[in-house]
Write an enzyme that holds these catalytic residues in place. Structure first.
Site, PDB file in Angstrom:
ATOM      1  N   ASP A 100      44.323 122.790  -9.061  1.00  0.00           N
ATOM      2  CA  ASP A 100      45.251 123.852  -8.690  1.00  0.00           C
ATOM      3  C   ASP A 100      44.486 124.959  -7.990  1.00  0.00           C
ATOM      4  O   ASP A 100      43.319 125.218  -8.289  1.00  0.00           O
ATOM      5  CB  ASP A 100      46.013 124.385  -9.904  1.00  0.00           C
ATOM      6  N   ASP A 152      53.860 129.811 -14.407  1.00  0.00           N
ATOM      7  CA  ASP A 152      52.610 130.201 -15.059  1.00  0.00           C
ATOM      8  C   ASP A 152      52.873 131.386 -15.977  1.00  0.00           C
ATOM      9  O   ASP A 152      53.210 132.479 -15.516  1.00  0.00           O
ATOM     10  CB  ASP A 152      51.589 130.565 -13.970  1.00  0.00           C
ATOM     11  N   GLU A 192      50.929 133.548 -18.745  1.00  0.00           N
ATOM     12  CA  GLU A 192      49.691 133.876 -19.454  1.00  0.00           C
ATOM     13  C   GLU A 192      49.527 135.388 -19.541  1.00  0.00           C
ATOM     14  O   GLU A 192      50.382 136.139 -19.085  1.00  0.00           O
ATOM     15  CB  GLU A 192      48.485 133.218 -18.799  1.00  0.00           C
TER      16      GLU A 192
END
Length: 301
Positions: free
Chosen positions: A97, A186, A188
């Site tokens: 990625d 995503d 986080e």
């Protein structure tokens, strides 16, 4: 570095090969060229704190998949991480990625090393698009990889639905061509303030924001979006919720040699990001090339 290689049951595999309505390639590549790596727009903070800067984050590039894991690594651990892909087996597939930090990527070189899929950061919030997205996304495809886009979620910004809408319009679409993975979300830690890793939200508020994003994505594309996260964030910031455990594929960030038990009701990982060192973050799909292609094509059943 070992990884589980057991075969998944047909029923379980169908859960990760989720799909639905498609968007054309033109829509998938609709990235606004005028919106690139610029300073934080008014009312939206992309300025990294000291910890995030050490992990390589800048205001111009924003967050990337794995920054939180990388920020926690000691120098000795970071230096011992793999910088080349693990050997592909009959039941696993190597991937990678990238975000704007990687710039122009030598995709044919990575393909020659065994990489067969890639995720590319497309957006963050509702005002940032990766200025390298077009070249990275099309470059990986031209090299022969199955590729997809991911959005760096910002629960401290606009609603989840608004960010999902922006993501779809700026690279996060999907088409059932066997070459396009569903967009990923995503989730986080907050890179702008390490004292507020959960963006100042309670687990209930965080889950509400995520539901807004994933529900909107599902309503437009009929795909259950894969979720990228790390164990600490999921347990602390989302309360270890099991809401997504049987629907959305898990893309887990973990840089140890052996995966621990998965959080949040997931029985296994679909994708494992096992290294954040070197020219790109390295990933491994857990169920073989045939199932990876199904994830890129199969409709929800």
């Amino acid at each position: 570095m070992p990884i589980r290689t057991e075969r998944r049951s047909a029923k379980v595999l169908r859960r990760i090969a989720l799909g639905g309505a498609s968007l054309g390639l033109a829509a998938t590549l609709a990235v606004a060229g005028s919106v690139n790596a610029q300073a934080s727009p008014p009312g939206f903070n992309r300025n990294p704190d000291a910890q995030a800067k050490q992990a390589g984050i800048s205001a111009g590039g924003g967050g990337y998949a794995g920054w939180a894991m990388k920020s926690q690594l000691s120098k000795s651990t970071a230096s011992s991480m793999q910088t080349t892909p693990m050997a592909t087996t009959s039941t696993t597939v190597d991937g990678m990625d990238v975000a704007s930090y990687q710039g122009d990527v030598e995709w044919p070189t990575w393909y020659s090393r065994g990489v067969r899929f890639a995720y590319v950061k497309a957006t963050e919030g509702t005002s940032y698009t990766n200025p390298y997205f077009n070249s990275q996304y099309t470059g990986s495809a031209k090299a022969g990889m199955i590729r997809g886009a991911y959005a760096f979620g910002r629960p401290d910004g606009a609603s989840g639905a608004a960010q999902a809408k922006y993501f779809i319009a700026h690279g996060g679409g999907w088409t059932a061509d066997g070459k396009t993975l569903p967009g990923a979300l995503d989730m986080e830690q907050n890179y702008t303030d390490s004292s507020k890793p959960c963006y100042g939200k309670t687990p209930a508020q965080m889950l509400t924001w995520m539901k807004s994003f994933t529900t909107y994505y599902w309503s437009k594309l009929h795909r259950h979006i894969p979720i990228y996260t790390n164990i600490s964030f999921w347990k602390t910031c989302v309360g270890n919720t099991t809401h997504y455990g049987t629907t959305n594929p898990l893309w887990i960030a973990y840089y140890g040699k052996t995966l621990p038990a998965m959080p949040g009701g997931w029985n296994y990982e679909t994708i494992w990001q096992y290294s954040g060192s070197g020219a790109a973050d390295l990933d491994r799909f857990s169920s073989g090339l045939t199932q990876l292609k199904k994830l890129a094509t199969a409709k929800n059943s």
